[in-house]
Structures are given as structure tokens and as C-alpha cells.
Design an enzyme around this catalytic site. Structure first.
Site, PDB file in Angstrom:
ATOM      1  N   GLU A 187       0.787  -1.232   0.000  1.00 59.56           N
ATOM      2  CA  GLU A 187       0.000   0.000   0.000  1.00 59.56           C
ATOM      3  C   GLU A 187       0.817   1.279   0.000  1.00 59.56           C
ATOM      4  OE1 GLU A 187      -0.971  -1.759   4.193  1.00 59.56           O
ATOM      5  OE2 GLU A 187      -0.459  -2.544   2.236  1.00 59.56           O
ATOM      6  N   ASN A 188       2.134   1.185   0.231  1.00 59.31           N
ATOM      7  CA  ASN A 188       2.946   2.392   0.112  1.00 59.31           C
ATOM      8  C   ASN A 188       3.293   2.713  -1.335  1.00 59.31           C
ATOM      9  OD1 ASN A 188       4.568   0.020   0.301  1.00 59.31           O
ATOM     10  ND2 ASN A 188       6.398   1.271   0.603  1.00 59.31           N
TER      11      ASN A 188
END
Length: 217
Positions: free
Chosen positions: A50-51
Site C-alpha cells: 500500500e505504500n
């Protein structure tokens, strides 16, 4: 008969077998990240973080670590050919828009109806850690959970109803514990596999929720 609990690496190895060719997969912080090390090299599987990373490979050797190449858990990763980086907002759009086929998360508790609690125990001194789990729990097409079957004090993590704050409602599809593989179905919790030497009846005694024996079905 005696039985041996699976190690965290063995749980990860077992989950890796169930990830199909072409799947877009998010591996949660902790145990789930180990799955990357056991995916079959001849399968094209797209690992998402998700980064803002897509196309991650297994963990690098210590001498190959790149401080600018990490996952959401701040662990060093590798990037496969064709992998890419993108904005954090675009990454969450993937998660919320239903573009992740499978996410694998850890859990404090899973309820018989598939409710997930994995961000806070409710204890006053506990540090909440939501991360992207709520977005993944409702956005991924399938949610797998990896965890030890019991807490350190011997309590079942699989319960009839979660007592901890929920991450997602009715979102879990399959549980991989150190004792068993269990599907969450409309009929209830169906046990598909148990570790060698463990009887279904023994597993039920260790589990707070009612189980259905689907091992020989």
C-alpha cells in the site's frame, strides 16, 4: 497421537500454494510478508504494497538491501522485472476499487461469520495499528488470514463473536493457522486440513467457535 504446530514460515509456505497464476496480491505486515519467499518462480503473481509498489519479489540478501525499496511494513523487498512505483493515493485506489484479488492479513480474532479484528485489542496501553487493513478487508476480492490458533495465554483466536474492535465485517474467506486450514462459509467454519496427528475433535476443543468437519468431504 502427538502433533506438531506449523512454524510461521510453514504457514506462509502453505498459503503460497493457494495463490493462483496472475493474481494481484497484498501481503499484510508480519507473517504474511513471508509468503513472498515461497511463491513458485514459474507463476506470474503481482505483489502489491500500500505504500505504492507493485511487482515485488522475495526478500533480498543482506548485502543487496536497498533503503529506498521497502514495503508498507518497512521491510526490505526486491522488485521483479516490470515492477513499478506509484503514488500512495493510487495504491489505495487499487485497494478500494476492487483491483486486489487476494489480501493476506494477520489477526487478533476471527469470528464464525468472518468478522475480522486485527488493529486493536482494546487495552488502554495498546498501540492501535490500522494501516491499510480496513481498506483491504472490504476492497480485496478474497481475504485470507494467517495466525497462531491460540493466544500466548492459550485462548482461541477463532471465536463465535469478536470481543476486539472490528477491522471488517464478514470479510474473511479462509483462515490459515498453525493447526488448520479453515474456510468461512455460509454454513459455518469448515475445516479443510489439520496438521498431522491432530484429530478434528481435538481441534474443536481448542477452538471457541463451532467447527464443521470438511476434511473428508
Amino acid at each position: 497421537m502427538t502433533y506438531q504446530r506449523l512454524t510461521r514460515d510453514q504457514i506462509a509456505q502453505r498459503v503460497a500454494k493457494d495463490i493462483p497464476e496472475g493474481a494481484y496480491v497484498n501481503l499484510g505486515i508480519g507473517l504474511p510478508t513471508k509468503i513472498a519467499n515461497y511463491l513458485e518462480k514459474d507463476k506470474e503473481i503481482f505483489l502489491h504494497s500500500e505504500n505504492g509498489v507493485l511487482g515485488m519479489g522475495p526478500a533480498p540478501a543482506p548485502e543487496d538491501r536497498d533503503p529506498e525499496l521497502i514495503n508498507a511494513g518497512k521491510e526490505y523487498v526486491t522488485l521483479l522485472t516490470g515492477g513499478c512505483f506509484f503514488h500512495h493515493g493510487d495504491s489505495f485506489t487499487m485497494m478500494r476499487g476492487g483491483h486486489i484479488d487476494i489480501c493476506v492479513l494477520g489477526a487478533f480474532q476471527v469470528a464464525a461469520n468472518g468478522d475480522l479484528a486485527n488493529w486493536h485489542t482494546g487495552e488502554p496501553d495498546a498501540i492501535p495499528a490500522v494501516g491499510g487493513a480496513m481498506d483491504l478487508a472490504i476492497g480485496a476480492k478474497k481475504v485470507f488470514v494467517t495466525m497462531e490458533h491460540l493466544t500466548k495465554s492459550g485462548e482461541s483466536k477463532i471465536v463465535e463473536r469478536c470481543s476486539y474492535p472490528l477491522t471488517g465485517i464478514g470479510c474473511v474467506d479462509r483462515i490459515y493457522s498453525d493447526l488448520a486450514v479453515i474456510d468461512v462459509t455460509s454454513d459455518g467454519l469448515v475445516v479443510r486440513e489439520v496438521v498431522a496427528g491432530l484429530l478434528f475433535e481435538e481441534l474443536q476443543k481448542l477452538t471457541s467457535a463451532v467447527l464443521i468437519n470438511g476434511i473428508h468431504a
